[in-house]
Enzyme design. Structure first.
Site, PDB file in Angstrom:
ATOM      1  N   TYR A  40       3.106  -6.486 -11.348  1.00  0.00           N
ATOM      2  CA  TYR A  40       2.634  -7.448 -10.289  1.00  0.00           C
ATOM      3  C   TYR A  40       3.916  -8.428 -10.206  1.00  0.00           C
ATOM      4  CZ  TYR A  40      -2.255  -6.980 -10.020  1.00  0.00           C
ATOM      5  OH  TYR A  40      -3.564  -6.634  -9.978  1.00  0.00           O
ATOM      6  N   LYS A  96      15.573   5.871   7.970  1.00  0.00           N
ATOM      7  CA  LYS A  96      14.486   5.942   8.778  1.00  0.00           C
ATOM      8  C   LYS A  96      13.008   5.998   7.950  1.00  0.00           C
ATOM      9  CE  LYS A  96      17.160   7.514  12.662  1.00  0.00           C
ATOM     10  NZ  LYS A  96      18.491   7.167  12.129  1.00  0.00           N
TER      11      LYS A  96
END
Lengths: 304, 304, 304, 304, 304
Positions: free
Chosen positions: B171, B225
């Site tokens: 986290y 991309k």
């Protein structure tokens, strides 16, 4: 395993080490296309930890898979493959015996603020994974440098007692060091020398620039007329700082760059008496055939 | 225990692990209604530690009792139940053998200021309580992240040596990270990759948003991309960061939310190749029959 | 030792503990005038460490002598006597077998600035001194809370392996907590719950007020219409936070106060399902006969 | 060794200690001219560490030699000689069996800024050097006090297990304490009491003044009408704080001062029920014959 | 090995040490041209760590090779050679038995900001490398001094138990010390005395100046009319601070300087009763024949 005379002479320099450790050094030095020459090319893949997976592997997506790197190192005929715990674990069994591995036992990341690294592997891990060596980064100059040195001291003692070789990445950073100083000639030689004094078998530093960062050092370079104007002379100077060549020293490639620059570096390392290259992003971020081509040429340079 | 071909292939990815650890991974992967599919739903109940008992259990008071959660996980046919020491101790004997348990070995609380957690359990505890795995939270980015990584490194080594699997909650939090960055696509993939490099068998992250937080990463997403416009593509991208799918990755549900959102997440995880959900508040804070209903539907999604 | 059905049911809740630890819990629960009822009154004498000897003992000078407290606890028919190392050492042999003792293994003092305590005793000490349990204080909220939790985690693991029970004093303090928040309803329940999750067998907290300190908690109290308007309801709420009554919880008396207030507290604890009182200054700072009288009445309340 | 009734009664107070530790306490209490009286005079020579060699020994240069102090303690008929590691090592063999020694296992120096000490010796050292006890300084009030207490806790546990007695120098210092508070009546009694609670066999404090430093304590002194107007009453008050006399307490002499002041102190200690003096600079900084004369008189006072 | 009467008397001062440790002290004291005289000249080569390889070795490039220093020490007939881990490892086998070695087990560098050193070697290293002693630097006055003292305490205990001698470099530095104070007479004597109290067998300090840095000390120097006006008297004063000569003390040469100054120092050390010199840069930074010539003359001074 037949040991070449060249490698035998290198091993003789590690005169205090036990046969287990020398055996692992020999595994690295005798492996691959440069095996026996005393020169090495090593594939390090810890960039996922240092810069994140996308910046490291997206340019060549098959590289997300740890097996890709094991296979690349094997197929290119390199001397060894270095990576953090999880990546070694993910391929150690499939490639057991196929290529010597170096367990990178500490790592930083680009989210971190302190100039430090977390210890993320152990000698015990290296042993269970069949690694030939552990790799550890120190940041000379950092306010955490003493703690880092004490970590590798303890791990190196344990490694040597268990026949595992020790590779130290010595990267000046932090404290009062400017960006320029990090790769300055005097600082780089100093960093290499400290790694040698810490008991490293193989020393990894960045290619030094012609900058001299410390005033007290500058006086000596001038007084002794030390010529560090060419890359080859600078590499030779680093070799000198590694106990006058008694310790193997390899140079990292740094950021991705043009092939010509890579080959120029390698030629200069070779000419200066350095033992080789440790080259990551410039290989695994291009398609596999291009990487093999580049590594092939690199090996040719060191073979020449 | 019969091992399905699907699970067998997953286990093969953990090629460096001993049979004890693989056996415990198999216990988790073969248990419950999703047993053998390679998909998982896990019930985690550490919210009492993280947010306090009232915020966690008052909406459904029977949940104050640890046995409630064991029974819920068993009856819903989940793969495993994860909780801190005291809660596991309170039911481990009654439910011995009934469901694989994951001992959450560190915890924070909402009274704390530093971005850190206290180690509150051990591998030895996991062994005496018959747990299949330990669970550990790291906060990549936090100023305490290196210490946390060193804690799990040490515990993971011990766990693996004793046949206990390792689950890492990764986290991002603290340091220079903004709130948005904590769940950004690049940061989430980075966090998952670091957990994999730290040697986790199962990785738990939050569902990523489409935000790209780091400039250096943004350049790569654009240059390559990389399409992360849909949830499914983002989950697939995280799977890629987990050694291209060689490590099991599950996603937490986050705050309590509508059922549709939960099912949409699960479908996207499933579509993206993620291994499943770890879902707490959205189940135990509603009446038991509603929770079973929701979990039943969730399992159906992963079975499809 | 005959174990009552009531105590047998309590022991059953400690289902993961070994017979040694259950035996010591039974020693405490079966001892004295409340033996077998599932209710307890414990005498704690660590005020000399916390506030100094004069503030603690000058009002009743015989209390300077450790034997005074052992004898008081024995004569009053209490369940156990808790004190720091030196005080237990000073009477452990004379009173061996006469009353279960709890070795308080950490202590602070009124000269200290950080919200922390020093570890001043060990499980090994508890074993050599024949103690039934160790007692440890955590300060949830303090900037040192994680270190404190890690200390008790390690000691609790060792204690349980050696058959010693674990009592946690959970006193919210420091960090962002205001004075009011330290005894607020939500914070007290949270503190009790964390002690339970840390694996405590017996939990000690202060009586909560009706204050709700955390905004996020306040919403839940309101939404769920949780009534904490009376002391008995507040104690019952704490019991709920202790795994819905699966863990023994006792309440400290706090500062010296009128007898009526003490009895009112006890009645409310009893009514709320709490397991008892741990009462120090209100007993040993008055003459022995008055203390015995007060403790006698207290016991009567719990017996009713 | 014959044990006097007086000493037997003192030893009985150490009821939890093993025969090895009691034997070493007996060695100290039965040795020298005060042997068997329950009173002690101890020679401490750690001033070289605390203030430097010149300030300590230049006034009487033979005192630069460790043997000088051993011999002085022997010839004066003292109970024990206390010093840091190097000084004990330098004479332990020559004076083996001649006088009980106390290994001072931590030390500060006048160049230091933090209110702390370095651990400079160990229980293992004490054992190999034949010492009867270890001596350790705590600074109650200092921001390092908890760490110091944890150090002596650990060493005391080890010492007691190996039959070595524990002497604690309890010197309030640092934190919010003013210079006056360091020797205030309430703080001194508090310091002595904490040493007792930490498990010290022998407690060493400075003579308290009539100052009361803490407001909360002042109220009690006034309410209970505690008379600390004379030195004897103050010493008696400290004895009370040492478990009502169940622990041996000795008082340091402080800075070099006139003989009359020293004798007055000793008479007051004796009258107040304190166990004796620990006196360094006032003895070894004067010529040997003068020191023997002074110590002779001091002993007479305690014998009276 | 024949032990001279002179050395026998020195060894007798180490009366608490085991035969192993005394044997290693004897190896040092009986070796080389000064063997048996009780005087020593030691070659230390840790300047590569402290100042970098260029500043250390460029003036005499053969000195980049560790073997150079071993050979120099052997050929000059010195008592011992001291160096950090890597340098000892690089020659320990070739020169096994040829000269006693001292493993310098901690080191700083000129990139560091804190006044501290990293532990870079261990007693175990010393044993496997056949070293006679370990060498450790403390910085009295530094804010890290207590940690450094605790490190050498632990290592010294281990060393002595394994028959390894202990050399302490005691260099005041940091904290409130001014540059002048670092080599002041009172501070130097204090530093030497602390090393002795820490249990050093051999103490290394810098030559003191006539400055008196501490006010409290100045009063004593004046009151006692201590004459430190000549170098010889200052060295004698340091010897006095080393337990009146019961501990061997050697003096470093400091920065490279003229030969006359070096010889003057040595004569004063000899006259003052110091045991010798530890001299690095002034020897290995000049050509080998010049170094041998200088060392030859130095030895003659100590032989006279």
């Amino acid at each position: 395993m037949r040991i070449s005379q060249k490698v035998k002479r290198i091993l003789d320099n590690y005169e205090s080490d036990n046969p287990g450790t020398k055996g692992n050094l020999a595994r690295i030095l005798m492996h691959g296309k440069l095996g026996g020459t005393g020169r090495l090319v090593i594939l390090p893949v810890d960039q996922g930890f240092e810069h994140g997976p996308v910046r490291s592997f997206a340019p060549n997506p098959p590289a997300y898979d740890p097996h890709y790197h094991f296979q690349l190192a094997v197929d290119a005929g390199l001397n060894a493959f270095a990576a953090p715990l999880g990546m070694i674990e993910a391929g150690a069994d499939s490639f057991a015996g196929a290529i010597p591995t170096i367990l990178k036992v500490n790592s930083s990341n680009s989210l971190a603020r302190p100039k430090d690294q977390a210890v993320t592997g152990s000698v015990r891990d290296a042993l269970r994974l069949g690694c030939a060596a552990i790799g550890f980064t120190i940041y000379p100059g950092s306010d955490d440098q003493f703690a880092m040195m004490e970590e590798i001291r303890e791990m190196a003692e344990e490694a040597k007692a268990h026949g595992i070789a020790v590779v130290i990445w010595s990267y000046p950073r932090g404290g009062d060091l400017t960006k320029d100083a990090e790769t300055a000639m005097d600082i780089c030689a100093y960093a290499a020398h400290m790694a040698a004094l810490l008991g490293a078998h193989i020393i990894k530093v960045k290619p030094p620039t012609a900058v001299i960062a410390q005033d007290a050092a500058k006086k000596v370079y001038e007084a002794q007329k030390i010529d560090v104007s060419t890359a080859a002379k600078r590499f030779a100077h680093v070799v000198q700082a590694c106990f006058n060549g008694r310790r193997v020293v390899v140079f990292s490639g740094g950021e991705a760059k043009g092939d010509d620059a890579i080959f120029a570096d390698a030629k200069a390392i070779h000419e200066g008496g350095g033992n080789g290259s440790i080259i990551g992003r410039n290989t695994f971020q291009r398609p596999r055939d291009k990487a093999l081509e580049l590594l092939g040429k690199l090996i040719e340079i060191y073979k020449s």
